[in-house]
Design a protein around this motif. Structure first.
Motif, PDB file in Angstrom:
ATOM      1  N   VAL A  30       0.850  -1.189   0.000  1.00 21.91           N
ATOM      2  CA  VAL A  30       0.000   0.000   0.000  1.00 21.91           C
ATOM      3  C   VAL A  30       0.890   1.245   0.000  1.00 21.91           C
ATOM      4  CG1 VAL A  30      -1.666   1.333   1.355  1.00 21.91           C
ATOM      5  CG2 VAL A  30      -1.912  -1.155   1.165  1.00 21.91           C
ATOM      6  N   GLY A  31       0.579   2.164  -0.901  1.00 25.44           N
ATOM      7  CA  GLY A  31       1.321   3.414  -0.997  1.00 25.44           C
ATOM      8  C   GLY A  31       2.613   3.313  -1.792  1.00 25.44           C
ATOM      9  N   THR A  32       2.947   2.113  -2.242  1.00 24.69           N
ATOM     10  CA  THR A  32       4.183   1.908  -2.998  1.00 24.69           C
ATOM     11  C   THR A  32       4.014   2.396  -4.429  1.00 24.69           C
ATOM     12  OG1 THR A  32       4.715  -0.059  -1.716  1.00 24.69           O
ATOM     13  CG2 THR A  32       5.822   0.167  -3.825  1.00 24.69           C
ATOM     14  N   GLN A  33       5.046   3.047  -4.938  1.00 28.84           N
ATOM     15  CA  GLN A  33       5.043   3.446  -6.340  1.00 28.84           C
ATOM     16  C   GLN A  33       5.417   2.227  -7.175  1.00 28.84           C
ATOM     17  OE1 GLN A  33       7.853   6.510  -7.406  1.00 28.84           O
ATOM     18  NE2 GLN A  33       6.923   6.813  -9.411  1.00 28.84           N
ATOM     19  N   ILE A  34       4.634   1.983  -8.213  1.00 35.44           N
ATOM     20  CA  ILE A  34       4.977   0.879  -9.113  1.00 35.44           C
ATOM     21  C   ILE A  34       5.899   1.432 -10.203  1.00 35.44           C
ATOM     22  CG2 ILE A  34       2.826  -0.355  -8.607  1.00 35.44           C
ATOM     23  CD1 ILE A  34       1.926   0.464 -11.474  1.00 35.44           C
ATOM     24  N   PRO A  35       6.632   0.547 -10.881  1.00 33.56           N
ATOM     25  CA  PRO A  35       7.502   1.022 -11.963  1.00 33.56           C
ATOM     26  C   PRO A  35       6.690   1.777 -13.020  1.00 33.56           C
ATOM     27  CG  PRO A  35       8.008  -1.254 -11.419  1.00 33.56           C
ATOM     28  CD  PRO A  35       6.753  -0.897 -10.665  1.00 33.56           C
ATOM     29  N   SER A  36       7.328   2.717 -13.666  1.00 29.10           N
ATOM     30  CA  SER A  36       6.647   3.514 -14.687  1.00 29.10           C
ATOM     31  C   SER A  36       6.341   2.673 -15.915  1.00 29.10           C
ATOM     32  CB  SER A  36       7.534   4.693 -15.098  1.00 29.10           C
ATOM     33  OG  SER A  36       8.662   4.212 -15.818  1.00 29.10           O
ATOM     34  N   ALA A  37       5.444   3.181 -16.734  1.00 30.82           N
ATOM     35  CA  ALA A  37       5.100   2.483 -17.980  1.00 30.82           C
ATOM     36  C   ALA A  37       6.338   2.349 -18.857  1.00 30.82           C
ATOM     37  CB  ALA A  37       3.991   3.237 -18.716  1.00 30.82           C
ATOM     38  N   ALA A  51       1.826  -0.936 -21.975  1.00 35.27           N
ATOM     39  CA  ALA A  51       2.088  -0.920 -20.530  1.00 35.27           C
ATOM     40  C   ALA A  51       1.185   0.097 -19.842  1.00 35.27           C
ATOM     41  CB  ALA A  51       3.556  -0.605 -20.266  1.00 35.27           C
ATOM     42  N   LEU A  52       1.079   1.265 -20.432  1.00 34.39           N
ATOM     43  CA  LEU A  52       0.241   2.320 -19.861  1.00 34.39           C
ATOM     44  C   LEU A  52      -1.225   1.907 -19.824  1.00 34.39           C
ATOM     45  CD1 LEU A  52       0.443   5.135 -18.680  1.00 34.39           C
ATOM     46  CD2 LEU A  52       0.137   6.060 -20.978  1.00 34.39           C
ATOM     47  N   LYS A  53      -1.674   1.188 -20.847  1.00 34.50           N
ATOM     48  CA  LYS A  53      -3.063   0.737 -20.898  1.00 34.50           C
ATOM     49  C   LYS A  53      -3.374  -0.211 -19.736  1.00 34.50           C
ATOM     50  CE  LYS A  53      -6.457  -1.039 -24.187  1.00 34.50           C
ATOM     51  NZ  LYS A  53      -6.680  -1.488 -25.568  1.00 34.50           N
ATOM     52  N   GLY A  54      -2.462  -1.130 -19.440  1.00 37.33           N
ATOM     53  CA  GLY A  54      -2.642  -2.040 -18.310  1.00 37.33           C
ATOM     54  C   GLY A  54      -2.668  -1.305 -16.986  1.00 37.33           C
ATOM     55  N   MET A  55      -1.788  -0.325 -16.844  1.00 39.13           N
ATOM     56  CA  MET A  55      -1.738   0.457 -15.611  1.00 39.13           C
ATOM     57  C   MET A  55      -2.977   1.326 -15.457  1.00 39.13           C
ATOM     58  SD  MET A  55       2.304   1.359 -15.970  1.00 39.13           S
ATOM     59  CE  MET A  55       2.445   2.415 -14.540  1.00 39.13           C
ATOM     60  N   ASN A  56      -3.418   1.932 -16.550  1.00 39.48           N
ATOM     61  CA  ASN A  56      -4.619   2.772 -16.500  1.00 39.48           C
ATOM     62  C   ASN A  56      -5.867   1.963 -16.161  1.00 39.48           C
ATOM     63  OD1 ASN A  56      -3.492   5.311 -16.945  1.00 39.48           O
ATOM     64  ND2 ASN A  56      -3.562   5.076 -19.167  1.00 39.48           N
ATOM     65  N   LEU A  57      -5.928   0.724 -16.626  1.00 44.51           N
ATOM     66  CA  LEU A  57      -7.040  -0.155 -16.291  1.00 44.51           C
ATOM     67  C   LEU A  57      -7.129  -0.329 -14.775  1.00 44.51           C
ATOM     68  CD1 LEU A  57      -9.287  -2.168 -17.133  1.00 44.51           C
ATOM     69  CD2 LEU A  57      -7.506  -3.914 -17.235  1.00 44.51           C
ATOM     70  N   LEU A  58      -5.983  -0.560 -14.147  1.00 49.83           N
ATOM     71  CA  LEU A  58      -5.957  -0.735 -12.689  1.00 49.83           C
ATOM     72  C   LEU A  58      -6.286   0.572 -11.968  1.00 49.83           C
ATOM     73  CD1 LEU A  58      -2.897  -3.123 -12.301  1.00 49.83           C
ATOM     74  CD2 LEU A  58      -5.332  -3.693 -12.389  1.00 49.83           C
ATOM     75  N   ALA A  59      -5.923   1.688 -12.551  1.00 48.99           N
ATOM     76  CA  ALA A  59      -6.276   2.986 -11.959  1.00 48.99           C
ATOM     77  C   ALA A  59      -7.786   3.196 -12.034  1.00 48.99           C
ATOM     78  CB  ALA A  59      -5.533   4.116 -12.667  1.00 48.99           C
ATOM     79  N   GLY A  69       2.760  13.817 -12.260  1.00 44.08           N
ATOM     80  CA  GLY A  69       4.186  14.063 -12.297  1.00 44.08           C
ATOM     81  C   GLY A  69       5.011  13.152 -11.402  1.00 44.08           C
ATOM     82  N   MET A  70       4.340  12.244 -10.687  1.00 49.48           N
ATOM     83  CA  MET A  70       5.064  11.385  -9.747  1.00 49.48           C
ATOM     84  C   MET A  70       4.939   9.906 -10.082  1.00 49.48           C
ATOM     85  SD  MET A  70       4.785  13.410  -6.185  1.00 49.48           S
ATOM     86  CE  MET A  70       5.865  12.218  -5.519  1.00 49.48           C
ATOM     87  N   GLY A  71       3.884   9.503 -10.775  1.00 53.56           N
ATOM     88  CA  GLY A  71       3.709   8.103 -11.129  1.00 53.56           C
ATOM     89  C   GLY A  71       2.428   7.520 -10.570  1.00 53.56           C
ATOM     90  N   MET A  72       2.399   6.190 -10.504  1.00 54.74           N
ATOM     91  CA  MET A  72       1.225   5.482 -10.003  1.00 54.74           C
ATOM     92  C   MET A  72       1.594   4.738  -8.725  1.00 54.74           C
ATOM     93  SD  MET A  72      -1.080   4.071 -13.051  1.00 54.74           S
ATOM     94  CE  MET A  72      -1.451   5.018 -14.502  1.00 54.74           C
ATOM     95  N   TYR A  73       0.636   4.732  -7.809  1.00 53.93           N
ATOM     96  CA  TYR A  73       0.849   4.153  -6.486  1.00 53.93           C
ATOM     97  C   TYR A  73      -0.284   3.188  -6.147  1.00 53.93           C
ATOM     98  CZ  TYR A  73       4.345   7.785  -5.913  1.00 53.93           C
ATOM     99  OH  TYR A  73       5.450   8.589  -6.071  1.00 53.93           O
ATOM    100  N   VAL A  74       0.020   2.213  -5.299  1.00 55.91           N
ATOM    101  CA  VAL A  74      -0.953   1.222  -4.864  1.00 55.91           C
ATOM    102  C   VAL A  74      -1.889   1.864  -3.833  1.00 55.91           C
ATOM    103  CG1 VAL A  74      -1.257  -1.018  -3.737  1.00 55.91           C
ATOM    104  CG2 VAL A  74       0.713  -0.633  -5.249  1.00 55.91           C
ATOM    105  N   THR A  75      -3.194   1.708  -4.033  1.00 54.03           N
ATOM    106  CA  THR A  75      -4.175   2.286  -3.107  1.00 54.03           C
ATOM    107  C   THR A  75      -4.340   1.403  -1.871  1.00 54.03           C
ATOM    108  OG1 THR A  75      -6.093   1.154  -4.066  1.00 54.03           O
ATOM    109  CG2 THR A  75      -5.477   3.293  -5.036  1.00 54.03           C
ATOM    110  N   SER A  76      -4.921   1.963  -0.842  1.00 58.91           N
ATOM    111  CA  SER A  76      -5.149   1.199   0.395  1.00 58.91           C
ATOM    112  C   SER A  76      -6.213   0.118   0.203  1.00 58.91           C
ATOM    113  CB  SER A  76      -5.553   2.138   1.540  1.00 58.91           C
ATOM    114  OG  SER A  76      -6.717   2.862   1.201  1.00 58.91           O
ATOM    115  N   GLU A  77      -7.069   0.270  -0.797  1.00 59.17           N
ATOM    116  CA  GLU A  77      -8.124  -0.711  -1.064  1.00 59.17           C
ATOM    117  C   GLU A  77      -7.703  -1.770  -2.076  1.00 59.17           C
ATOM    118  OE1 GLU A  77      -8.713   2.602  -2.258  1.00 59.17           O
ATOM    119  OE2 GLU A  77      -9.269   3.329  -0.295  1.00 59.17           O
ATOM    120  N   ALA A  78      -6.485  -1.693  -2.586  1.00 57.78           N
ATOM    121  CA  ALA A  78      -6.049  -2.535  -3.703  1.00 57.78           C
ATOM    122  C   ALA A  78      -6.253  -4.029  -3.456  1.00 57.78           C
ATOM    123  CB  ALA A  78      -4.588  -2.251  -4.054  1.00 57.78           C
TER     124      ALA A  78
END
Length: 123
Positions: A30-37, A51-59, A69-78
């Motif tokens: 939780v709260g961890t930044q995942i690698p960029s696309a 890669a971005l499409k897969g990440m956006n699906l999870l978002a 400007g910082m990336g994507m992070y794991v939510t507390s509800e993930a």
């Protein structure tokens, strides 16, 4: 990081599953930044847009959150969202066909429960 893409499923969906697997396993907490696309595209030798499409699906599903400007992070509800989604998939992909086949074969609910219990005890 390692993933083998198969022809069964679109690559962006396989990448999304891989990210989910790593969230469930605690690799991405939780709260961890995942690698960029771009990093995932380079690592897995796939298109950046894929890669971005897969990440956006999870978002969109609330599993990841975007920080401009910082990336994507794991939510507390993930974890809860992933487990809920996968249980629904398990039900539709495995349980319903199992029940349908058991019904065709005349296997009673009790017999089916006994079969499952016996096999789960062996594991």
């Amino acid at each position: 990081m390692n993933i083998e893409f198969t022809g069964d499923k679109m690559i962006y969906l396989q990448l999304a599953d891989w990210i989910e697997d790593n969230i469930i396993a605690g690799v991405f907490g939780v709260g961890t930044q995942i690698p960029s696309a771009a990093d995932m595209a380079a690592t897995f030798r796939i298109n950046h847009i894929t890669a971005l499409k897969g990440m956006n699906l999870l978002a969109e599903e609330g599993i990841l959150t975007k920080r401009r400007g910082m990336g994507m992070y794991v939510t507390s509800e993930a974890c809860m969202l992933i487990l809920e989604k996968r249980k629904e998939q398990f039900h539709s992909e495995y349980i319903m066909p199992l029940i349908k086949e058991a019904t065709k074969l005349g296997i009673s609910q009790k017999e089916l429960q006994d079969m499952i219990a016996t096999n789960m005890e062996e594991k």
